[in-house]
Scaffold this motif. Structure first.
Motif, mmCIF file in Angstrom:
data_model
loop_
_atom_site.group_PDB
_atom_site.id
_atom_site.type_symbol
_atom_site.label_atom_id
_atom_site.label_comp_id
_atom_site.label_asym_id
_atom_site.label_seq_id
_atom_site.Cartn_x
_atom_site.Cartn_y
_atom_site.Cartn_z
ATOM 1 N N SER A 215 -3.369 -1.678 -0.703
ATOM 2 C CA SER A 215 -3.149 -1.302 -2.100
ATOM 3 C C SER A 215 -3.622 -2.461 -2.973
ATOM 4 N N ASP A 216 -3.688 -2.200 -4.262
ATOM 5 C CA ASP A 216 -4.183 -3.248 -5.166
ATOM 6 C C ASP A 216 -3.175 -4.375 -5.354
ATOM 7 N N LYS A 217 -1.962 -4.256 -4.781
ATOM 8 C CA LYS A 217 -0.933 -5.283 -4.952
ATOM 9 C C LYS A 217 -0.572 -5.986 -3.645
ATOM 10 N N VAL A 218 -1.323 -5.696 -2.583
ATOM 11 C CA VAL A 218 -1.024 -6.309 -1.287
ATOM 12 C C VAL A 218 -2.151 -7.250 -0.888
ATOM 13 N N HIS A 219 -1.797 -8.501 -0.593
ATOM 14 C CA HIS A 219 -2.770 -9.461 -0.079
ATOM 15 C C HIS A 219 -2.744 -9.342 1.443
ATOM 16 N N ALA A 220 -3.695 -8.590 1.975
ATOM 17 C CA ALA A 220 -3.682 -8.259 3.397
ATOM 18 C C ALA A 220 -4.183 -9.426 4.238
ATOM 19 N N GLY A 221 -3.533 -9.612 5.397
ATOM 20 C CA GLY A 221 -3.991 -10.588 6.372
ATOM 21 C C GLY A 221 -4.874 -9.906 7.396
ATOM 22 N N ALA A 222 -4.616 -10.153 8.667
ATOM 23 C CA ALA A 222 -5.423 -9.573 9.736
ATOM 24 C C ALA A 222 -4.705 -8.379 10.366
ATOM 25 N N VAL A 223 -5.500 -7.504 10.963
ATOM 26 C CA VAL A 223 -4.949 -6.364 11.695
ATOM 27 C C VAL A 223 -4.211 -6.878 12.926
ATOM 28 N N THR A 224 -2.973 -6.414 13.122
ATOM 29 C CA THR A 224 -2.175 -6.833 14.275
ATOM 30 C C THR A 224 -2.082 -5.754 15.338
ATOM 31 N N ALA A 277 5.694 -2.921 -4.548
ATOM 32 C CA ALA A 277 5.183 -2.132 -3.427
ATOM 33 C C ALA A 277 5.448 -0.640 -3.625
ATOM 34 N N LEU A 278 6.619 -0.285 -4.133
ATOM 35 C CA LEU A 278 6.938 1.119 -4.364
ATOM 36 C C LEU A 278 5.940 1.768 -5.318
ATOM 37 N N LYS A 279 5.608 1.081 -6.389
ATOM 38 C CA LYS A 279 4.669 1.629 -7.369
ATOM 39 C C LYS A 279 3.249 1.669 -6.827
ATOM 40 N N ALA A 280 2.844 0.579 -6.170
ATOM 41 C CA ALA A 280 1.462 0.479 -5.699
ATOM 42 C C ALA A 280 1.166 1.503 -4.600
ATOM 43 N N TRP A 281 2.078 1.663 -3.653
ATOM 44 C CA TRP A 281 1.829 2.606 -2.563
ATOM 45 C C TRP A 281 1.913 4.047 -3.040
ATOM 46 N N LYS A 282 2.733 4.327 -4.024
ATOM 47 C CA LYS A 282 2.768 5.687 -4.573
ATOM 48 C C LYS A 282 1.410 6.047 -5.158
ATOM 49 N N ARG A 283 0.801 5.115 -5.899
ATOM 50 C CA ARG A 283 -0.534 5.355 -6.458
ATOM 51 C C ARG A 283 -1.568 5.520 -5.356
ATOM 52 N N ARG A 284 -1.481 4.657 -4.333
ATOM 53 C CA ARG A 284 -2.489 4.700 -3.267
ATOM 54 C C ARG A 284 -2.416 6.016 -2.484
ATOM 55 N N ILE A 285 -1.215 6.455 -2.165
ATOM 56 C CA ILE A 285 -1.065 7.686 -1.386
ATOM 57 C C ILE A 285 -1.454 8.900 -2.229
ATOM 58 N N ALA A 286 -1.187 8.855 -3.521
ATOM 59 C CA ALA A 286 -1.603 9.956 -4.407
ATOM 60 C C ALA A 286 -3.122 10.074 -4.426
ATOM 61 N N ARG A 287 -3.813 8.946 -4.416
ATOM 62 C CA ARG A 287 -5.281 8.987 -4.402
ATOM 63 C C ARG A 287 -5.791 9.509 -3.070
ATOM 64 N N LEU A 288 -5.114 9.132 -1.976
ATOM 65 C CA LEU A 288 -5.490 9.656 -0.661
ATOM 66 C C LEU A 288 -5.333 11.175 -0.630
ATOM 67 N N ALA A 289 -4.210 11.666 -1.163
ATOM 68 C CA ALA A 289 -3.981 13.120 -1.191
ATOM 69 C C ALA A 289 -5.052 13.823 -2.015
ATOM 70 N N GLU A 290 -5.444 13.211 -3.119
ATOM 71 C CA GLU A 290 -6.496 13.796 -3.954
ATOM 72 C C GLU A 290 -7.817 13.880 -3.192
ATOM 73 N N ASP A 291 -8.155 12.821 -2.473
ATOM 74 C CA ASP A 291 -9.393 12.823 -1.684
ATOM 75 C C ASP A 291 -9.350 13.863 -0.568
ATOM 76 N N LEU A 292 -8.179 14.055 0.034
ATOM 77 C CA LEU A 292 -8.045 15.051 1.099
ATOM 78 C C LEU A 292 -8.198 16.461 0.552
ATOM 79 N N ARG A 293 -7.757 16.674 -0.672
ATOM 80 C CA ARG A 293 -7.899 18.007 -1.280
ATOM 81 C C ARG A 293 -9.356 18.399 -1.440
ATOM 82 N N ALA A 294 -10.240 17.418 -1.532
ATOM 83 C CA ALA A 294 -11.672 17.700 -1.736
ATOM 84 C C ALA A 294 -12.366 18.102 -0.432
ATOM 85 N N LEU A 295 -11.705 17.912 0.699
ATOM 86 C CA LEU A 295 -12.312 18.262 1.988
ATOM 87 C C LEU A 295 -12.131 19.757 2.266
#
Length: 298
Positions: A215-224, A277-295
Motif C-alpha cells: 500500500s502507499d503507507k507501507v515501507h515494504a522489506g523483503a519477501v519472507t 494501515a486500516l485506511k490504506a489497505w481499505k483503499r488498496r483492496i477497493a482498487r483490487l476489486a475494481e480491477d477484478l470487475r474489469a476481467l
C-alpha cells in the motif's frame, strides 16, 4: 427491493423484501411445488414433503445433493427449512431459508430470510438471491426464465452496502493486528495473475516485494514467504527496523471467487500506524476489486 444484513444469536441474517404483483396463493405454489421451485431456486428439488419436519432434497445436477428439513409451515403464509451440508462439507451449523408472504393490495410482499455463519459470504448470497428472486418473479409472471448470473458490480455493491469492505484490529501481547477479509469475484489464479501483471515482477523469498502487494503507507522489506497463488508474506519497516509482517492469503471462497485475508502486524509503540494501515489497505483492496470487475466472468 430492500436488502439488509443484521445479526441474531451471533449469526448473520440476510433479509430481502420484494413486492410481487400476484396474490400469496400463486406465489406459494412457486415457492413450495417442486416443478415450480426448481425453475428459479439454485438447486433442483427432487423431493419435497410439505409438512412440518418434512424432508427436502436438492440436486445441483453435477453430483452434489443437499438435504433439508421443513422447520416452519403456515400454508399460503410461511415456509422455512434448514439445509444440511453434504458429509464432505463442514460448517458450524445449518443454514435457515425462510419465505414469508404478506398480502399487499392485489399482490403480496415476499420477505425472504437467509441465516448463515460466514458473514463475509453475505455479498455473494445477496447477489445470488437477487438473481434467483428475479427468476421467481418471472415464474409467477409466467414469463420464460432466462439464465442469469450475479455480476461482479452487483456483488461489490453489496460488499459496500453491508460494510464488508472495512477492516478490524485487535491488540495482542506483542502489539496489534489489522485484518481484512473480503470475498473476491475472481478465482485465486486470476487474482494472483492480475497482481503479478500490475507489479511487473515475480516474487521469491528474499526478493523485493512486488508493488501490487503493498500500500502507499507501507515501507515494504523483503519477501519472507511465498506460495503462488495462495500466499505472500513480507516484513515491513519503520524507523530503520523491522516493525511487523504483512500477509496476503487467497483461500477458497463463496461463489466463483477467492477469499482474501490480509493482515498486518505491528508493535505496541506504533499504534498510530494501526489506523494508517486500516485506511490504506481499505483503499488498496477497493482498487483490487475494481480491477477484478474489469476481467471477464470466470
Amino acid at each position: 427491493m430492500n436488502e439488509t444484513l443484521t445479526t441474531a444469536d451471533g449469526r448473520p441474517v440476510l433479509r430481502i423484501e420484494r413486492r410481487l404483483g400476484h396474490p400469496p396463493e400463486k406465489v406459494w405454489r412457486a415457492v413450495t411445488e417442486p416443478e415450480h421451485l426448481s425453475q428459479w431456486y439454485p438447486f433442483r428439488a427432487t423431493r419435497l414433503e410439505l409438512r412440518l419436519g418434512g424432508k427436502i432434497r436438492f440436486d445441483d445436477g453435477a453430483g452434489t445433493t443437499l438435504d433439508a428439513i421443513v422447520t416452519e409451515l403456515d400454508p399460503q403464509r410461511l415456509f422455512a427449512f434448514s439445509t444440511r451440508a453434504p458429509a464432505e462439507m463442514t460448517r458450524e451449523s445449518d443454514d435457515l431459508i425462510r419465505f414469508e408472504l404478506r398480502p399487499d393490495g392485489t399482490g403480496c410482499l415476499l420477505v425472504f430470510t437467509h441465516i448463515f455463519d460466514d458473514r463475509y459470504a453475505a455479498a455473494s448470497y445477496a447477489s445470488g438471491w437477487q438473481v434467483c428472486l428475479d427468476a421467481l418473479e418471472a415464474v409467477v409472471d409466467e414469463r420464460p426464465v432466462e439464465p442469469s448470473y450475479p455480476v461482479a458490480s452487483m456483488h461489490d455493491a453489496y460488499v459496500e452496502k453491508f460494510g464488508l469492505d472495512s477492516g478490524v484490529y485487535s491488540d495482542t501481547v506483542d502489539g496489534w493486528v489489522v485484518r481484512f477479509e473480503r470475498q473476491l469475484t475472481q478465482p485465486a489464479d486470476r487474482v494472483w495473475a492480475l497482481l503479478a501483471r500490475e507489479s511487473g515482477t515475480e516474487a521469491g523469498t528474499g526478493d523485493p516485494v512486488p508493488s501490487a502487494f503493498t500500500s502507499d503507507k507501507v515501507h515494504a522489506g523483503a519477501v519472507t514467504s511465498v506460495k503462488e497463488p495462495e500466499l505472500l508474506e513480507y516484513a515491513w519497516e519503520s524507523g530503520g527496523r523491522t516493525a511487523g509482517r504483512v500477509r496476503w492469503e487467497l483461500k477458497s471462497g463463496t461463489g466463483h471467487g477467492a477469499r482474501l485475508v490480509l493482515t498486518q502486524t505491528g508493535p505496541g509503540d506504533l499504534t498510530a500506524e494501526r489506523h494508517t494501515a486500516l485506511k490504506a489497505w481499505k483503499r488498496r483492496i477497493a482498487r483490487l476489486a475494481e480491477d477484478l470487475r474489469a476481467l471477464p466472468r470466470a
